[in-house]
Design an enzyme around this catalytic site. Structure first.
Site, PDB file in Angstrom:
ATOM      1  N   LYS A  19      57.621  81.207  61.332  1.00 22.71           N
ATOM      2  CA  LYS A  19      57.805  79.792  60.993  1.00 22.71           C
ATOM      3  C   LYS A  19      58.733  78.819  61.666  1.00 22.71           C
ATOM      4  CE  LYS A  19      56.953  81.167  56.158  1.00 22.71           C
ATOM      5  NZ  LYS A  19      57.521  81.571  54.835  1.00 22.71           N
ATOM      6  N   GLN A  68      62.154  82.981  51.067  1.00 20.89           N
ATOM      7  CA  GLN A  68      61.347  84.044  51.389  1.00 20.89           C
ATOM      8  C   GLN A  68      61.217  85.262  50.266  1.00 20.89           C
ATOM      9  OE1 GLN A  68      59.350  84.123  54.040  1.00 20.89           O
ATOM     10  NE2 GLN A  68      58.274  85.895  53.320  1.00 20.89           N
ATOM     11  N   ASP A 118      55.408  76.025  49.374  1.00 18.35           N
ATOM     12  CA  ASP A 118      54.490  77.614  49.309  1.00 18.35           C
ATOM     13  C   ASP A 118      53.506  77.336  48.077  1.00 18.35           C
ATOM     14  OD1 ASP A 118      55.278  79.698  50.995  1.00 18.35           O
ATOM     15  OD2 ASP A 118      57.085  80.336  49.802  1.00 18.35           O
TER      16      ASP A 118
END
Length: 288
Positions: A52, A96, A119
């Protein structure tokens, strides 16, 4: 049989995003800022967050990594989330997963500002997705729809079978493929670990999307001639033919299945790169 090249499509989208960033700069506007919060040192999470950060740099986004040890308390992590919610320079952020066992993933997820939830996992955004309102779509399903769209694969009226029912891939994938849309409009069946006679169902699929998390689960007998197969799984298995001592395989037995397909995604290089660029597309949307 044609390979669906996720790396190639992801590179095209990154160039589009980079052009957009240059346009924002020329107008004196701020560039998108994505933050990744990483707790502990799960190897898969480390790899994903590194990807990312690298991708943000390639397209000109600002990116920040926030790392915390696995013994951070739930309350301390909630304070981090609250701080990011209030930081006007941060357009979007991800916490995460997975998180350490003593932290409730649900509680953390619910604390994220839906406007910064790039997300697309917050129930508010999931609800908007289900009702067809504009929102941040979960990155992997959105990336798969993008692949089907850019390869001009016909979906309207087709039978799409999704194997897997997770909130991250399987369930949102089924929702997106069933929507009344030019690049969806499928009749969708969801299969999972409790599905009986799964082989009979998968053999009916015009489009088979596999996100079960079991290496080489789908074999040639489970796929009909001419099907489109999308493999979301990724697993490291030992190999004496590579320098690293391992190779990556998917949920689909590629060697067996590929000859029967009209289109198929490889592992690696299929769905994976699209997950990252979908996250970047959501971050641009958040910035705008």
């Amino acid at each position: 049989m044609e390979l669906i090249d996720g790396k190639k499509i992801a590179a095209e989208i990154k160039q589009e995003l980079a052009d957009k960033v240059e346009e924002l700069k020329s107008q004196g506007k701020k560039v998108p800022h994505l933050v990744a919060v990483l707790v502990g040192n799960d190897p898969a999470s480390e790899t994903y967050v590194a990807s990312k950060v690298k991708s943000c740099k390639e397209v000109g986004f600002k990116s920040t990594e926030m790392r915390y040890s696995s013994d951070i308390t739930e309350e301390q992590l909630l304070e981090v989330v609250d701080k990011l919610n209030r930081d006007e320079d941060v357009d979007g952020y991800i916490v995460q997963l997975p998180l350490p066992g003593h932290i409730s993933e649900e509680r953390i997820l619910l604390a994220i500002d839906p406007d910064k939830d790039v997300d697309g996992f917050h129930p508010f955004n999931v609800g908007k997705m289900v009702t067809g309102l504009p929102t941040y779509l979960p990155a992997t399903p959105a990336g798969i729809v993008e692949l089907l769209t850019r390869y001009r694969i016909e979906t309207r009226g087709k039978h799409c079978v999704v194997i897997g029912r997770s909130n991250i891939v399987g369930t949102p994938m089924a929702v997106l493929m069933s929507r009344k849309d030019e690049h969806a409009d499928c009749t969708v069946t969801i299969c999972h670990s409790r599905t009986r006679n799964i082989q009979e169902i998968t053999r009916q699929a015009d489009i088979l999307i596999v996100a079960l998390g079991k290496p080489h689960f789908v074999t040639a007998e489970m796929v009909k001639e001419g099907a489109v197969v999308v493999d979301v799984g990724i697993h490291r298995v030992p190999s004496d033919k590579t320098k690293s001592g391992f190779r990556l395989i998917g949920d689909v037995d590629f060697e067996q299945v590929a000859p029967k397909c009209s289109y198929i995604t490889p592992v690696p290089g299929g769905v994976g790169p699209m997950t990252i660029v979908s996250l970047l597309q959501n971050t641009l949307k958040a910035a705008q």
